[in-house]
Design an enzyme around this catalytic site. Structure first.
Site, PDB file in Angstrom:
ATOM      1  N   ASP A 156       0.869  -1.087  -0.048  1.00 26.19           N
ATOM      2  CA  ASP A 156      -0.006   0.232   0.083  1.00 26.19           C
ATOM      3  C   ASP A 156       0.748   1.363  -0.032  1.00 26.19           C
ATOM      4  OD1 ASP A 156      -2.663   1.531   0.908  1.00 26.19           O
ATOM      5  OD2 ASP A 156      -1.017   2.038   2.215  1.00 26.19           O
ATOM      6  N   ALA A 184      -4.492   2.820  -0.791  1.00 24.91           N
ATOM      7  CA  ALA A 184      -4.439   1.938  -1.922  1.00 24.91           C
ATOM      8  C   ALA A 184      -4.808   0.682  -1.911  1.00 24.91           C
ATOM      9  CB  ALA A 184      -2.811   1.984  -2.371  1.00 24.91           C
ATOM     10  N   ASP A 185      -4.607   0.040  -0.666  1.00 25.54           N
ATOM     11  CA  ASP A 185      -5.372  -1.370  -0.517  1.00 25.54           C
ATOM     12  C   ASP A 185      -6.785  -1.284  -0.702  1.00 25.54           C
ATOM     13  OD1 ASP A 185      -3.440  -3.051  -0.186  1.00 25.54           O
ATOM     14  OD2 ASP A 185      -2.867  -2.573   1.793  1.00 25.54           O
ATOM     15  N   LEU A 186      -7.492  -0.162  -0.103  1.00 25.38           N
ATOM     16  CA  LEU A 186      -8.841  -0.155   0.259  1.00 25.38           C
ATOM     17  C   LEU A 186      -9.589   0.250  -1.203  1.00 25.38           C
ATOM     18  CD1 LEU A 186      -9.064   1.611   3.555  1.00 25.38           C
ATOM     19  CD2 LEU A 186      -9.577  -0.735   2.898  1.00 25.38           C
ATOM     20  N   GLY A 189      -9.408  -2.879  -3.411  1.00 25.13           N
ATOM     21  CA  GLY A 189     -10.706  -3.677  -2.751  1.00 25.13           C
ATOM     22  C   GLY A 189     -11.966  -3.381  -3.474  1.00 25.13           C
TER      23      GLY A 189
END
Length: 413
Positions: A156, A184-186, A189
């Protein structure tokens, strides 16, 4: 959520609804955040999510504490509700066969390995699609399945840095700052969830599945939106503005006599209301400040005047006065204060979910509010391998074969 769900929540149990995705099976090979966040959304919407975890320790985030809730870190509990856990060694023949059997019955497979890893395990898109042509296969990786960087591991913080997002986050003149959460991860997702739902819709029409390829770098870059467009239009490198906005003035946090508030004067009509309330009536029609474009151009002269004016009263006084005038304003809450807001309680954004060993776990609710097929938060995150036996039994394997699989140690119940 419906009233019946809210009532059941108060009693510590959930009224289960037929969700929009009821009947769909998701085989979740992901760990940490981006993939588990996506599969949690699908679970909230009614999908049966089977989380395949490493047979030894499970998802990495089970150990990402303190703080812990029971044996698992709070981090793990945050994105794994509503799933069933099967503990399996995917590098073993028996464990891989179980995964393949589950993929044969799945509508969706999610993975967030480095590109090529799933294929080496025999669980890549082409391999599974040959057995199950309708499979929708979602991949999340740092840089995607193509491009010169695709083989790099993705994190991330690296995506936040390389996307340009950190360059516009932080105080003017200060250093680069990452989001307070793993943005970035969220983002990835959410994008893979959108891609999966789109691919399922296409499958309804064609019968064919497809590969959904999401990169952390792409996902975070997409959130630049108007910042990137400002650059395309002007050629000027975007810079940090702290809590302020590059395109709207005044639109930022201001100090008051006893704390900070966030003010959002988003158009010229709001400026006409705002200026008199804060004692700057003479500026409302001043040619230097009358339009937003002028206020942006003259922010350096305007903002000190606003800052001085707002220090004359407390945050609560300004919140009341500006709200009465129809100007958007809000306190800058701590996390505890934010989670205690009656508005969030009314929207069921903080909930207690049943847990097999802890009794219940307090966690965030879902922002998805569907009138006809409401999301259902069925239970908190699973214990490692909690559902291994029941999942194997549901595969209709003979009891002796289940015993054989368990005996290899490749699958842990």
């Amino acid at each position: 959520m419906t009233d019946t769900t809210q009532s059941a929540t108060t009693q510590g149990a959930w009224q289960v609804h037929e969700g929009a995705l009821t009947g769909l099976r998701v085989l979740d090979l992901t760990r940490v955040l981006s993939g588990p966040f996506a599969s949690m959304i699908l679970a909230d919407l009614g999908a049966d999510v089977i989380k395949l975890e490493d047979d030894r320790a499970g998802d990495d985030t089970r150990g990402w504490g303190p703080p812990f809730q029971g044996d698992d870190a709070a981090y793990f509990h945050s994105v794994n509700r509503g799933k069933r856990s099967l503990a399996v060694n995917l590098k073993s023949t028996a464990g891989r066969e179980v995964a393949l059997r589950l993929a044969d019955t799945a509508d969706v497979v999610l993975e967030n390995f480095r590109p090529g890893t799933a294929a080496r395990l025999g669980l890549g898109y082409e391999q599974l699609a040959e057995r199950n042509p309708g499979i929708v296969y979602g991949s999340v990786s740092g840089f995607g399945q193509t491009g010169p960087l695709h083989e790099r591991a993705g994190y991330d913080a690296i995506a936040q840095a390389m996307s340009g997002m950190m360059s516009v986050t932080g105080e003017t003149g200060g250093g680069a700052v990452r989001f307070g959460v793993a943005g970035a991860d969220l983002a990835a997702g959410m994008w893979v969830t959108i891609g999966i739902l789109s691919a399922l819709r296409a499958r309804d029409q064609t019968g064919d599945g497809q590969h959904v390829d999401i990169a952390l770098l792409d996902a975070e870059t997409s959130w630049l939106t108007y910042v990137a467009q400002n650059y395309f239009a002007s050629g000027a490198t975007p810079r940090r503005h702290g809590s302020a906005h590059p395109n709207i003035v005044p639109y930022q946090a201001f100090r008051t006599a006893d704390g900070e508030i966030m003010v959002a004067v988003g158009n010229d009509a709001l400026w006409q209301r705002f200026a008199p309330v804060v004692g700057l009536a003479e500026l409302a029609d001043d040619p230097a400040y009358a339009t937003n474009a002028q206020r942006v151009s003259h922010r350096d002269s305007l903002l000190p005047l606003v800052e001085t004016a707002l220090k004359e009263r407390t945050a609560t006084e300004w919140a009341d006065l500006l709200t009465d005038a129809g100007v958007p304003v809000g306190p800058i809450h701590t996390v505890p204060d934010a989670l205690a807001q009656p508005q969030l309680a009314a929207r069921e954004m903080v909930v207690d979910l049943p847990h097999s060993t802890l009794g219940s776990v307090r966690t965030l609710g879902t922002p998805l509010k569907l009138s006809g097929t409401p999301a259902t938060l069925r239970h908190a995150s699973p214990v490692h391998g909690e559902h291994t036996a029941s999942i194997l039994e549901a595969l209709a394997l003979p009891p002796e074969q289940i015993e054989e699989i368990l005996g290899t140690g490749s699958v842990v119940a």
